[in-house]
Design a protein around this motif. Sequence first.
Motif, PDB file in Angstrom:
ATOM      1  N   PHE A 124      33.663  22.676  79.333  1.00  0.00           N
ATOM      2  CA  PHE A 124      32.529  21.750  79.243  1.00  0.00           C
ATOM      3  C   PHE A 124      32.720  20.508  80.118  1.00  0.00           C
ATOM      4  N   GLN A 125      33.934  19.917  80.039  1.00  0.00           N
ATOM      5  CA  GLN A 125      34.158  18.664  80.765  1.00  0.00           C
ATOM      6  C   GLN A 125      34.099  18.869  82.284  1.00  0.00           C
ATOM      7  N   SER A 126      34.533  20.057  82.731  1.00  0.00           N
ATOM      8  CA  SER A 126      34.525  20.338  84.170  1.00  0.00           C
ATOM      9  C   SER A 126      33.208  20.925  84.640  1.00  0.00           C
ATOM     10  N   VAL A 149      31.006  25.312  81.909  1.00  0.00           N
ATOM     11  CA  VAL A 149      30.056  25.700  80.869  1.00  0.00           C
ATOM     12  C   VAL A 149      29.260  24.450  80.539  1.00  0.00           C
ATOM     13  N   SER A 150      27.951  24.588  80.376  1.00  0.00           N
ATOM     14  CA  SER A 150      27.193  23.418  79.947  1.00  0.00           C
ATOM     15  C   SER A 150      26.216  23.826  78.854  1.00  0.00           C
ATOM     16  N   SER A 151      25.859  22.849  78.039  1.00  0.00           N
ATOM     17  CA  SER A 151      24.980  23.123  76.918  1.00  0.00           C
ATOM     18  C   SER A 151      24.238  21.853  76.552  1.00  0.00           C
ATOM     19  N   GLY A 152      23.002  22.006  76.122  1.00  0.00           N
ATOM     20  CA  GLY A 152      22.239  20.854  75.666  1.00  0.00           C
ATOM     21  C   GLY A 152      22.840  20.234  74.416  1.00  0.00           C
ATOM     22  N   LEU A 153      23.722  21.003  73.738  1.00  0.00           N
ATOM     23  CA  LEU A 153      24.353  20.498  72.518  1.00  0.00           C
ATOM     24  C   LEU A 153      25.551  19.611  72.844  1.00  0.00           C
ATOM     25  N   GLN A 154      25.949  19.566  74.118  1.00  0.00           N
ATOM     26  CA  GLN A 154      27.152  18.839  74.533  1.00  0.00           C
ATOM     27  C   GLN A 154      26.782  17.893  75.670  1.00  0.00           C
ATOM     28  N   PRO A 155      26.598  16.598  75.383  1.00  0.00           N
ATOM     29  CA  PRO A 155      26.101  15.675  76.404  1.00  0.00           C
ATOM     30  C   PRO A 155      27.123  15.309  77.481  1.00  0.00           C
ATOM     31  N   GLY A 156      28.397  15.653  77.299  1.00  0.00           N
ATOM     32  CA  GLY A 156      29.395  15.231  78.280  1.00  0.00           C
ATOM     33  C   GLY A 156      29.828  13.801  78.030  1.00  0.00           C
ATOM     34  N   LEU A 208      38.068  18.451  68.634  1.00  0.00           N
ATOM     35  CA  LEU A 208      38.224  17.012  68.892  1.00  0.00           C
ATOM     36  C   LEU A 208      37.721  16.652  70.283  1.00  0.00           C
ATOM     37  N   GLY A 209      37.953  17.543  71.262  1.00  0.00           N
ATOM     38  CA  GLY A 209      37.425  17.308  72.603  1.00  0.00           C
ATOM     39  C   GLY A 209      35.910  17.374  72.612  1.00  0.00           C
ATOM     40  N   PHE A 210      35.377  18.426  72.005  1.00  0.00           N
ATOM     41  CA  PHE A 210      33.926  18.657  71.986  1.00  0.00           C
ATOM     42  C   PHE A 210      33.187  17.501  71.323  1.00  0.00           C
ATOM     43  N   SER A 211      33.792  16.935  70.273  1.00  0.00           N
ATOM     44  CA  SER A 211      33.138  15.873  69.504  1.00  0.00           C
ATOM     45  C   SER A 211      33.344  14.481  70.114  1.00  0.00           C
ATOM     46  N   HIS A 212      34.068  14.425  71.248  1.00  0.00           N
ATOM     47  CA  HIS A 212      34.342  13.154  71.946  1.00  0.00           C
ATOM     48  C   HIS A 212      35.299  12.248  71.184  1.00  0.00           C
ATOM     49  N   MET A 213      35.969  12.778  70.145  1.00  0.00           N
ATOM     50  CA  MET A 213      36.935  11.952  69.432  1.00  0.00           C
ATOM     51  C   MET A 213      38.183  11.693  70.264  1.00  0.00           C
ATOM     52  N   ALA A 214      38.361  12.464  71.351  1.00  0.00           N
ATOM     53  CA  ALA A 214      39.491  12.223  72.253  1.00  0.00           C
ATOM     54  C   ALA A 214      39.244  11.012  73.145  1.00  0.00           C
ATOM     55  N   GLN A 215      38.042  10.414  73.021  1.00  0.00           N
ATOM     56  CA  GLN A 215      37.717   9.213  73.791  1.00  0.00           C
ATOM     57  C   GLN A 215      37.793   7.986  72.870  1.00  0.00           C
ATOM     58  N   PRO A 216      38.832   7.150  73.009  1.00  0.00           N
ATOM     59  CA  PRO A 216      38.967   5.983  72.123  1.00  0.00           C
ATOM     60  C   PRO A 216      37.721   5.103  72.123  1.00  0.00           C
ATOM     61  N   GLU A 217      37.041   5.016  73.259  1.00  0.00           N
ATOM     62  CA  GLU A 217      35.835   4.184  73.343  1.00  0.00           C
ATOM     63  C   GLU A 217      34.772   4.628  72.329  1.00  0.00           C
ATOM     64  N   VAL A 218      34.660   5.944  72.126  1.00  0.00           N
ATOM     65  CA  VAL A 218      33.644   6.472  71.204  1.00  0.00           C
ATOM     66  C   VAL A 218      33.980   6.070  69.766  1.00  0.00           C
ATOM     67  N   VAL A 219      35.287   6.103  69.438  1.00  0.00           N
ATOM     68  CA  VAL A 219      35.727   5.685  68.105  1.00  0.00           C
ATOM     69  C   VAL A 219      35.469   4.180  67.930  1.00  0.00           C
TER      70      VAL A 219
END
Lengths: 185, 155
Positions: free
Chosen positions: A91-93, A96-103, B26-37
Amino acid sequence: MAATGLFVAVITDLFPNGISHYAIGGLLVGLGTVVIYLGTGIPAGASTFLESTLSYVSDQSRFQQYRASRDWRVVFTLGIVLGAAIYALTFQSGLVSSGLQPGATTGELREIGGVTIWLTEVQPWRLFLGGILIGIGTRLGKGCTSGHGVCGVGSASSASFVGVATFLFVAIGTAQLVYALGVSP
Amino acid sequence: MESQHEHHPLFMPLVFVGGLIFGFGLGFSHMAQPEVVLNFLQFADFGLLFVMFGAAVVTGITFFGVKRLRSEAPLTGVTYTRRLKTLDRNVIFGGGIFGIGWGLSGICPGAAYASLGVGNVVILYGIAGMFVGAYLQGVWRSSLADRGAAASSAD
């Protein structure tokens, strides 16, 4: 109609980056915990790794109680690092992309050899000093956001409810104070 | 108790797979980004509530439900129990110290390991700090325990 508009406005206000990636990510964090629990009966938390890993290099009596679990805790932590790396590769690279994952909405994205890595802009001194307090506090307080917050709350444990309420309120106060003092990011 | 049961060939692979899902989440939920927390703690984005309570609901249903199906875990023979700790002053003092650290940095242990996975090498400052903190409390509590043991053996 007006009520719907108000609802949407409140949601947009409270969750400016949407909800889906938070909810899906949370379910996956729970699922990871559940996979280990169903197979082994162990409700795993992430902060014990600190003390159990120190038992490899320190003979302090405090750490010896974790000798029995230190190997699998290293494996669990390596799994966490690699699981997040799989997220970064997909996702980060942008593979894969998805509307459920804003990046990523914060920090700095940098591309290295086709892989997009993410870097925080929170200052190193905050990370280091915060880390020291986290290392002391989670161990003294018997758990962290995963041990108390996920496994403990999921167990309806009163100690975990108290632990979560305590660290949540103190963290909110601290973050607000630090921000008010002009420290950012 | 766990050490005798870890010999099942699937024990380590299962722990690893669980960690993979946990870290991906944790990556998908952006919890790996301290700024988001930090944004959550400053009331700018309440999404973190969905992460923590979403995860707790999944574990809660499992912890309470699995006991109806079987009594012990297949790989270890460990009896399914909930995660219960004794509520004492340490939970409050420790939780408070953790809260100051969390509010200052926006990191916590699991999210910090995941942050390393998304490429955030800067997080090594935080992880190094956590080991220093865990070591300091270990030295302190080891000396308390040793003194306690010496006192009781002298009685």
